[in-house]
Design a protein around this motif. Structure first.
Motif, PDB file in Angstrom:
ATOM      1  N   LYS A  40       0.803  -1.373   0.119  1.00  0.00           N
ATOM      2  CA  LYS A  40      -0.478  -0.118  -0.137  1.00  0.00           C
ATOM      3  C   LYS A  40       0.548   1.609   0.011  1.00  0.00           C
ATOM      4  N   LYS A  41       1.892   1.428   0.308  1.00  0.00           N
ATOM      5  CA  LYS A  41       2.802   2.355   0.094  1.00  0.00           C
ATOM      6  C   LYS A  41       3.653   3.345  -1.594  1.00  0.00           C
ATOM      7  N   LEU A  42       3.511   4.398  -1.453  1.00  0.00           N
ATOM      8  CA  LEU A  42       4.331   4.909  -2.130  1.00  0.00           C
ATOM      9  C   LEU A  42       5.461   4.588  -2.432  1.00  0.00           C
ATOM     10  N   ILE A  43       6.596   4.476  -3.508  1.00  0.00           N
ATOM     11  CA  ILE A  43       8.089   4.519  -3.582  1.00  0.00           C
ATOM     12  C   ILE A  43       8.557   5.439  -4.323  1.00  0.00           C
ATOM     13  N   PRO A  44       9.385   6.255  -3.895  1.00  0.00           N
ATOM     14  CA  PRO A  44      10.370   7.330  -4.496  1.00  0.00           C
ATOM     15  C   PRO A  44      10.813   5.981  -5.402  1.00  0.00           C
ATOM     16  N   ILE A  45      11.359   6.318  -7.240  1.00  0.00           N
ATOM     17  CA  ILE A  45      12.309   5.503  -7.347  1.00  0.00           C
ATOM     18  C   ILE A  45      13.816   6.532  -7.641  1.00  0.00           C
ATOM     19  N   THR A  46      14.348   6.173  -6.843  1.00  0.00           N
ATOM     20  CA  THR A  46      15.407   7.343  -6.588  1.00  0.00           C
ATOM     21  C   THR A  46      16.535   7.450  -7.579  1.00  0.00           C
ATOM     22  N   GLN A  47      17.211   5.670  -8.311  1.00  0.00           N
ATOM     23  CA  GLN A  47      17.774   5.491  -9.182  1.00  0.00           C
ATOM     24  C   GLN A  47      17.875   6.629 -10.469  1.00  0.00           C
ATOM     25  N   GLU A  48      16.810   6.934 -10.984  1.00  0.00           N
ATOM     26  CA  GLU A  48      16.177   6.659 -11.721  1.00  0.00           C
ATOM     27  C   GLU A  48      16.641   8.872 -12.317  1.00  0.00           C
ATOM     28  N   CYS A  49      16.620   9.321 -10.599  1.00  0.00           N
ATOM     29  CA  CYS A  49      16.322  10.640 -10.613  1.00  0.00           C
ATOM     30  C   CYS A  49      17.465  11.399 -10.072  1.00  0.00           C
ATOM     31  N   GLY A  50      18.627  10.113  -8.926  1.00  0.00           N
ATOM     32  CA  GLY A  50      19.316  10.769  -8.454  1.00  0.00           C
ATOM     33  C   GLY A  50      19.741  11.887  -7.363  1.00  0.00           C
ATOM     34  N   TYR A  51      17.766  11.564  -7.036  1.00  0.00           N
ATOM     35  CA  TYR A  51      18.080  12.177  -5.426  1.00  0.00           C
ATOM     36  C   TYR A  51      19.306  11.065  -4.208  1.00  0.00           C
ATOM     37  N   GLN A  52      18.884  12.485  -3.547  1.00  0.00           N
ATOM     38  CA  GLN A  52      20.030  11.424  -2.619  1.00  0.00           C
ATOM     39  C   GLN A  52      19.290  11.978  -1.633  1.00  0.00           C
ATOM     40  N   PRO A  53      19.551  11.052   0.067  1.00  0.00           N
ATOM     41  CA  PRO A  53      19.016  11.907   1.216  1.00  0.00           C
ATOM     42  C   PRO A  53      19.748  12.947   1.583  1.00  0.00           C
ATOM     43  N   ARG A  54      18.956  14.346   2.290  1.00  0.00           N
ATOM     44  CA  ARG A  54      20.390  15.295   2.240  1.00  0.00           C
ATOM     45  C   ARG A  54      20.463  14.656   4.146  1.00  0.00           C
ATOM     46  N   LYS A  55      20.045  13.783   4.654  1.00  0.00           N
ATOM     47  CA  LYS A  55      20.133  13.273   6.340  1.00  0.00           C
ATOM     48  C   LYS A  55      19.482  11.519   5.840  1.00  0.00           C
ATOM     49  N   PRO A  56      20.875  11.290   5.264  1.00  0.00           N
ATOM     50  CA  PRO A  56      20.707   9.664   5.320  1.00  0.00           C
ATOM     51  C   PRO A  56      20.478   8.460   6.642  1.00  0.00           C
ATOM     52  N   ILE A  57      20.931   9.049   7.717  1.00  0.00           N
ATOM     53  CA  ILE A  57      20.796   8.674   8.997  1.00  0.00           C
ATOM     54  C   ILE A  57      19.505  10.111   9.763  1.00  0.00           C
ATOM     55  N   THR A  58      18.912   9.654  11.124  1.00  0.00           N
ATOM     56  CA  THR A  58      18.529  10.424  11.724  1.00  0.00           C
ATOM     57  C   THR A  58      19.265  10.650  12.929  1.00  0.00           C
ATOM     58  N   ARG A  59      18.274  11.659  14.100  1.00  0.00           N
ATOM     59  CA  ARG A  59      19.568  11.789  15.234  1.00  0.00           C
ATOM     60  C   ARG A  59      19.800  10.739  15.685  1.00  0.00           C
ATOM     61  N   ASN A  60      18.624  10.122  16.323  1.00  0.00           N
ATOM     62  CA  ASN A  60      18.690   8.766  16.857  1.00  0.00           C
ATOM     63  C   ASN A  60      19.288   7.340  16.836  1.00  0.00           C
ATOM     64  N   GLY A  61      19.949   7.441  15.016  1.00  0.00           N
ATOM     65  CA  GLY A  61      20.608   6.677  14.092  1.00  0.00           C
ATOM     66  C   GLY A  61      19.778   5.920  13.710  1.00  0.00           C
ATOM     67  N   LYS A  62      18.963   5.847  12.894  1.00  0.00           N
ATOM     68  CA  LYS A  62      18.012   4.976  12.526  1.00  0.00           C
ATOM     69  C   LYS A  62      18.167   5.508  10.557  1.00  0.00           C
ATOM     70  N   PRO A  63      17.852   4.793  10.131  1.00  0.00           N
ATOM     71  CA  PRO A  63      17.587   4.925   8.400  1.00  0.00           C
ATOM     72  C   PRO A  63      16.522   6.319   8.419  1.00  0.00           C
ATOM     73  N   ASN A  64      16.847   6.941   7.740  1.00  0.00           N
ATOM     74  CA  ASN A  64      15.555   8.400   7.506  1.00  0.00           C
ATOM     75  C   ASN A  64      14.817   7.579   6.683  1.00  0.00           C
ATOM     76  N   SER A  65      13.814   7.436   7.597  1.00  0.00           N
ATOM     77  CA  SER A  65      12.274   6.243   6.845  1.00  0.00           C
ATOM     78  C   SER A  65      11.838   7.419   5.740  1.00  0.00           C
ATOM     79  N   ARG A  66      11.450   8.953   6.035  1.00  0.00           N
ATOM     80  CA  ARG A  66      10.919   9.990   4.878  1.00  0.00           C
ATOM     81  C   ARG A  66      11.597   9.602   3.702  1.00  0.00           C
ATOM     82  N   ALA A  67      12.757   8.925   3.721  1.00  0.00           N
ATOM     83  CA  ALA A  67      14.129   9.787   2.560  1.00  0.00           C
ATOM     84  C   ALA A  67      13.186   8.445   1.348  1.00  0.00           C
ATOM     85  N   THR A  68      12.683   7.616   1.703  1.00  0.00           N
ATOM     86  CA  THR A  68      12.356   6.072   0.921  1.00  0.00           C
ATOM     87  C   THR A  68      10.734   5.999   0.807  1.00  0.00           C
ATOM     88  N   ARG A  69      10.015   6.971   0.875  1.00  0.00           N
ATOM     89  CA  ARG A  69       8.573   6.980   1.143  1.00  0.00           C
ATOM     90  C   ARG A  69       8.251   8.664   0.472  1.00  0.00           C
TER      91      ARG A  69
END
Length: 210
Positions: free
Chosen positions: A56-85
């Motif tokens: 049910k989730k919508l996911i960006p196809i980042t490899q085709e647009c070159g987007y990279q997260p500004r913050k891949p890791i959040t302050r609590n040390g976990k992957p930035n989930s908002r960068a993948t949705r």
């Protein structure tokens, strides 16, 4: 009333469907509908990434647009989930149109949702919503649109700039026409007040080829 270019008015006549917009009474309802109706060729607003479904989730196809997260890791040390949705962004932020209503002064967004039918229609209007990568939606916050010639790109090859100190975001050229049209739609439909500086900026963006 501020001057609106005839091209924008023609866009509004073609793009605006008041009856359809009135059928939505909650932001959640609209997001669910838009997600279910999203075409296979849809792109994210700022980065132009393709969008795929994962359950049910919508996911960006980042490899085709070159987007990279500004913050891949959040302050609590976990992957930035908002960068993948994908999230549904209000092009005119809820803060901006809500702040012009008395209900906002008396209790913010939650109060407006509770007591103001106009706010609920504005918040749920699909003509002001666009799919965006969650991190960029978060970075945009309720910042105003503008030009940032001295601000670097910080999201990989995605040509969006955000100046957190100035609270300004510069969208890529390909997104500017859609943004301008959304502001003029909200202005015409709900009486949104737009500053003279922003009005001139959006009039220029509305004339762009893309």
């Amino acid at each position: 009333m501020p001057f609106i270019p005839i091209s924008c008015l023609l866009f509004l006549l073609f793009y605006s469907h008041p009856a359809a917009a009135d059928t939505f009474t909650s932001f959640y309802q609209t997001k669910k509908h838009l997600s279910s109706q999203l075409s296979d060729t849809a792109k994210t607003l700022y980065c132009g990434c393709g969008i795929t479904r994962q359950g049910k989730k919508l996911i960006p196809i980042t490899q085709e647009c070159g987007y990279q997260p500004r913050k891949p890791i959040t302050r609590n040390g976990k992957p930035n989930s908002r960068a993948t949705r994908i999230e549904w962004e209000h092009i005119v932020p809820a803060w901006e149109f809500g702040h012009q209503l008395q209900c906002w002064q008396e209790g913010g967004r939650a109060n407006c949702r509770k007591v103001n039918a106009l706010f609920r229609r504005m918040e749920a209007d699909p003509n002001n919503l666009a799919p965006a990568i969650g991190e960029i939606n978060g970075d945009r916050s309720n910042y105003r649109f503008g030009m940032l010639p001295d601000t670097p790109f910080r999201h990989g090859d995605c040509a969006v700039k955000v100046n957190f100190k100035q609270r300004v975001i510069e969208p890529p050229p390909a997104a500017r026409k859609q943004i301008a049209h959304a502001y003029f739609y909200m202005q015409q439909t709900y009486g949104l007040r737009i500053s003279d500086k922003q009005q001139k900026l959006f009039e220029a963006w509305a004339k762009m080829a893309h």
